[in-house]
Structure formats: C-alpha cells, structure tokens
Write a protein that holds these residues in place. Structure first.
Motif, PDB file in Angstrom:
ATOM      1  N   MET A 183       0.837  -1.198   0.000  1.00 33.85           N
ATOM      2  CA  MET A 183       0.000   0.000   0.000  1.00 33.85           C
ATOM      3  C   MET A 183       0.868   1.242   0.000  1.00 33.85           C
ATOM      4  O   MET A 183       1.825   1.334   0.743  1.00 33.85           O
ATOM      5  CB  MET A 183      -0.882  -0.019   1.265  1.00 33.85           C
ATOM      6  CG  MET A 183      -1.833   1.146   1.325  1.00 33.85           C
ATOM      7  SD  MET A 183      -2.948   1.026   2.739  1.00 33.85           S
ATOM      8  CE  MET A 183      -2.029   1.923   3.963  1.00 33.85           C
ATOM      9  N   SER A 184       0.530   2.183  -0.863  1.00 37.31           N
ATOM     10  CA  SER A 184       1.227   3.455  -0.898  1.00 37.31           C
ATOM     11  C   SER A 184       0.249   4.556  -0.524  1.00 37.31           C
ATOM     12  O   SER A 184      -0.854   4.614  -1.049  1.00 37.31           O
ATOM     13  CB  SER A 184       1.783   3.748  -2.288  1.00 37.31           C
ATOM     14  OG  SER A 184       2.714   2.747  -2.665  1.00 37.31           O
ATOM     15  N   VAL A 185       0.618   5.398   0.386  1.00 37.38           N
ATOM     16  CA  VAL A 185      -0.253   6.483   0.818  1.00 37.38           C
ATOM     17  C   VAL A 185       0.280   7.810   0.289  1.00 37.38           C
ATOM     18  O   VAL A 185       1.403   8.182   0.577  1.00 37.38           O
ATOM     19  CB  VAL A 185      -0.353   6.539   2.358  1.00 37.38           C
ATOM     20  CG1 VAL A 185      -1.223   7.702   2.780  1.00 37.38           C
ATOM     21  CG2 VAL A 185      -0.894   5.235   2.903  1.00 37.38           C
ATOM     22  N   GLY A 186      -0.569   8.447  -0.520  1.00 40.95           N
ATOM     23  CA  GLY A 186      -0.175   9.743  -1.067  1.00 40.95           C
ATOM     24  C   GLY A 186      -0.548  10.854  -0.112  1.00 40.95           C
ATOM     25  O   GLY A 186      -1.526  11.541  -0.320  1.00 40.95           O
ATOM     26  N   GLY A 187       0.217  11.017   0.891  1.00 38.04           N
ATOM     27  CA  GLY A 187      -0.074  12.040   1.896  1.00 38.04           C
ATOM     28  C   GLY A 187       0.125  13.442   1.355  1.00 38.04           C
ATOM     29  O   GLY A 187       0.250  13.655   0.148  1.00 38.04           O
ATOM     30  N   LEU A 188       0.151  14.392   2.242  1.00 37.11           N
ATOM     31  CA  LEU A 188       0.311  15.786   1.840  1.00 37.11           C
ATOM     32  C   LEU A 188       1.612  15.972   1.073  1.00 37.11           C
ATOM     33  O   LEU A 188       2.573  15.259   1.281  1.00 37.11           O
ATOM     34  CB  LEU A 188       0.307  16.687   3.079  1.00 37.11           C
ATOM     35  CG  LEU A 188      -1.019  16.761   3.846  1.00 37.11           C
ATOM     36  CD1 LEU A 188      -0.841  17.604   5.097  1.00 37.11           C
ATOM     37  CD2 LEU A 188      -2.110  17.342   2.968  1.00 37.11           C
ATOM     38  N   GLY A 189       1.617  16.941   0.198  1.00 42.67           N
ATOM     39  CA  GLY A 189       2.805  17.200  -0.608  1.00 42.67           C
ATOM     40  C   GLY A 189       2.786  16.381  -1.881  1.00 42.67           C
ATOM     41  O   GLY A 189       1.919  15.539  -2.092  1.00 42.67           O
ATOM     42  N   GLN A 190       3.718  16.661  -2.749  1.00 44.78           N
ATOM     43  CA  GLN A 190       3.769  16.023  -4.065  1.00 44.78           C
ATOM     44  C   GLN A 190       4.628  14.777  -3.973  1.00 44.78           C
ATOM     45  O   GLN A 190       5.829  14.863  -3.726  1.00 44.78           O
ATOM     46  CB  GLN A 190       4.352  17.011  -5.081  1.00 44.78           C
ATOM     47  CG  GLN A 190       4.180  16.570  -6.510  1.00 44.78           C
ATOM     48  CD  GLN A 190       4.513  17.674  -7.492  1.00 44.78           C
ATOM     49  OE1 GLN A 190       5.209  18.617  -7.142  1.00 44.78           O
ATOM     50  NE2 GLN A 190       4.028  17.571  -8.706  1.00 44.78           N
ATOM     51  N   ASP A 191       3.994  13.615  -4.162  1.00 42.48           N
ATOM     52  CA  ASP A 191       4.699  12.353  -3.983  1.00 42.48           C
ATOM     53  C   ASP A 191       4.841  11.611  -5.296  1.00 42.48           C
ATOM     54  O   ASP A 191       3.993  11.722  -6.171  1.00 42.48           O
ATOM     55  CB  ASP A 191       3.927  11.459  -3.001  1.00 42.48           C
ATOM     56  CG  ASP A 191       3.744  12.124  -1.656  1.00 42.48           C
ATOM     57  OD1 ASP A 191       4.758  12.388  -1.013  1.00 42.48           O
ATOM     58  OD2 ASP A 191       2.588  12.407  -1.291  1.00 42.48           O
ATOM     59  N   ARG A 192       5.891  10.823  -5.364  1.00 45.32           N
ATOM     60  CA  ARG A 192       6.093   9.918  -6.479  1.00 45.32           C
ATOM     61  C   ARG A 192       5.951   8.517  -5.900  1.00 45.32           C
ATOM     62  O   ARG A 192       6.686   8.144  -4.980  1.00 45.32           O
ATOM     63  CB  ARG A 192       7.504  10.137  -7.032  1.00 45.32           C
ATOM     64  CG  ARG A 192       7.875   9.219  -8.169  1.00 45.32           C
ATOM     65  CD  ARG A 192       9.362   9.429  -8.486  1.00 45.32           C
ATOM     66  NE  ARG A 192       9.839   8.430  -9.429  1.00 45.32           N
ATOM     67  CZ  ARG A 192       9.889   8.625 -10.733  1.00 45.32           C
ATOM     68  NH1 ARG A 192       9.546   9.769 -11.237  1.00 45.32           N
ATOM     69  NH2 ARG A 192      10.301   7.667 -11.528  1.00 45.32           N
ATOM     70  N   MET A 193       4.962   7.766  -6.407  1.00 46.10           N
ATOM     71  CA  MET A 193       4.670   6.467  -5.813  1.00 46.10           C
ATOM     72  C   MET A 193       4.899   5.346  -6.812  1.00 46.10           C
ATOM     73  O   MET A 193       4.478   5.422  -7.962  1.00 46.10           O
ATOM     74  CB  MET A 193       3.215   6.439  -5.336  1.00 46.10           C
ATOM     75  CG  MET A 193       2.954   7.431  -4.211  1.00 46.10           C
ATOM     76  SD  MET A 193       1.272   7.321  -3.576  1.00 46.10           S
ATOM     77  CE  MET A 193       0.400   8.222  -4.838  1.00 46.10           C
ATOM     78  N   THR A 194       5.547   4.300  -6.348  1.00 44.10           N
ATOM     79  CA  THR A 194       5.776   3.109  -7.146  1.00 44.10           C
ATOM     80  C   THR A 194       5.306   1.913  -6.339  1.00 44.10           C
ATOM     81  O   THR A 194       5.756   1.721  -5.210  1.00 44.10           O
ATOM     82  CB  THR A 194       7.272   2.962  -7.487  1.00 44.10           C
ATOM     83  OG1 THR A 194       7.698   4.125  -8.202  1.00 44.10           O
ATOM     84  CG2 THR A 194       7.516   1.741  -8.327  1.00 44.10           C
ATOM     85  N   GLY A 195       4.364   1.159  -6.926  1.00 46.89           N
ATOM     86  CA  GLY A 195       3.778   0.057  -6.169  1.00 46.89           C
ATOM     87  C   GLY A 195       4.631  -1.189  -6.167  1.00 46.89           C
ATOM     88  O   GLY A 195       4.640  -1.946  -5.216  1.00 46.89           O
ATOM     89  N   GLY A 196       5.350  -1.428  -7.258  1.00 51.52           N
ATOM     90  CA  GLY A 196       6.121  -2.656  -7.378  1.00 51.52           C
ATOM     91  C   GLY A 196       5.246  -3.816  -7.812  1.00 51.52           C
ATOM     92  O   GLY A 196       4.153  -3.618  -8.314  1.00 51.52           O
ATOM     93  N   GLY A 197       5.718  -5.046  -7.605  1.00 48.49           N
ATOM     94  CA  GLY A 197       4.981  -6.234  -8.026  1.00 48.49           C
ATOM     95  C   GLY A 197       3.799  -6.508  -7.131  1.00 48.49           C
ATOM     96  O   GLY A 197       3.733  -6.039  -6.012  1.00 48.49           O
ATOM     97  N   GLY A 198       2.838  -7.283  -7.658  1.00 52.13           N
ATOM     98  CA  GLY A 198       1.655  -7.627  -6.866  1.00 52.13           C
ATOM     99  C   GLY A 198       0.654  -6.500  -6.843  1.00 52.13           C
ATOM    100  O   GLY A 198       0.945  -5.397  -7.281  1.00 52.13           O
ATOM    101  N   PRO A 199      -0.557  -6.793  -6.335  1.00 54.03           N
ATOM    102  CA  PRO A 199      -1.615  -5.771  -6.292  1.00 54.03           C
ATOM    103  C   PRO A 199      -1.271  -4.675  -5.290  1.00 54.03           C
ATOM    104  O   PRO A 199      -0.839  -4.958  -4.182  1.00 54.03           O
ATOM    105  CB  PRO A 199      -2.847  -6.560  -5.812  1.00 54.03           C
ATOM    106  CG  PRO A 199      -2.464  -8.000  -5.879  1.00 54.03           C
ATOM    107  CD  PRO A 199      -0.974  -8.067  -5.807  1.00 54.03           C
TER     108      PRO A 199
END
Ligand SMILES: [Ca+2]
Ligand SMILES: [Ca+2]
Length: 113
Positions: free
Chosen positions: A1-17
């Motif tokens: 799980m990736s949480v896009g909190g406050l501020g500008q984030d770059r998120m990468t989930g990786g493998g799997g759902p």
C-alpha cells in the motif's frame, strides 16, 4: 500500500496488487499532483478514503458533468487522472499516472470508502 499524503509524492507500487490511498483532496492537488509510476489497471487500485462521495462514475476521456456525482476522467495528453469529488464539474484533485491512457482504466480501478 502506498499512501499519497500531503505534498507532491512519487509512488511506485512494485509487483503484486497495490493500493494507492488518498485521504484528502490536498494529498494530490491539481497544481502539484502526485505521480504513480507503475499503475497496473485491473490489478492495482486507486483508493479514496474519507473524501465523501456519491455514486461514483468513471467517465474515461469524456468531460465532467455537473450532475452531482463523484466522477473521474483521464486526460491522455497529460497522463493525468482528474477527480471531481463533489460533482460540480470542477476537478478537485489529480494524479499523474505514467504510461496510462483513458481506455486502459475502468470503474473497477477506483474504490471509495
Ligand atoms: Ca501527495
Ligand atoms: Ca469539484
């Protein structure tokens, strides 16, 4: 799980759902949207929690309505998902999704709690 909190984030989930979670429109603002680098349609989820929604509608590449539904659309030119939480026809938040086109997404890629 990736949480896009406050501020500008770059998120990468990786493998799997993966679930990319947003709990406020301020988590990914129009002027400074978060970026998801590897969203996998049909597997990963854009999860919006506590935003207050009504009868979510996925619009694809079509424009927003002013019918009062929570709605999302995708701009292929900018690879940006736009979300209108309160259904007034104006986007309230946006997320840049690398490599994604409107036709690749569906209502099932979104969840609201
Ligand atoms: Ca953020
Ligand atoms: Ca709005």
């Amino acid at each position: 799980m990736s949480v896009g909190g406050l501020g500008q984030d770059r998120m990468t989930g990786g493998g799997g759902p993966d679930r990319f979670v947003f709990t406020s429109t301020l988590d990914s603002m129009l002027a400074a949207p978060d970026r998801i680098t590897d969203f996998k349609p049909g597997q990963d989820l854009l999860a919006f929690e506590g935003l207050g929604h009504k009868n979510f509608m996925w619009l694809g590449a079509n424009g927003f309505t002013k019918l009062g539904f929570t709605q999302a659309r995708f701009n292929d030119a900018t690879s940006t998902m736009q979300l209108d939480v309160n259904g007034d026809g104006m986007a309230d938040m946006a997320v840049v999704m690398d490599g994604i086109k409107a036709a690749m997404l569906s209502q099932k890629d979104f969840s609201f709690l």
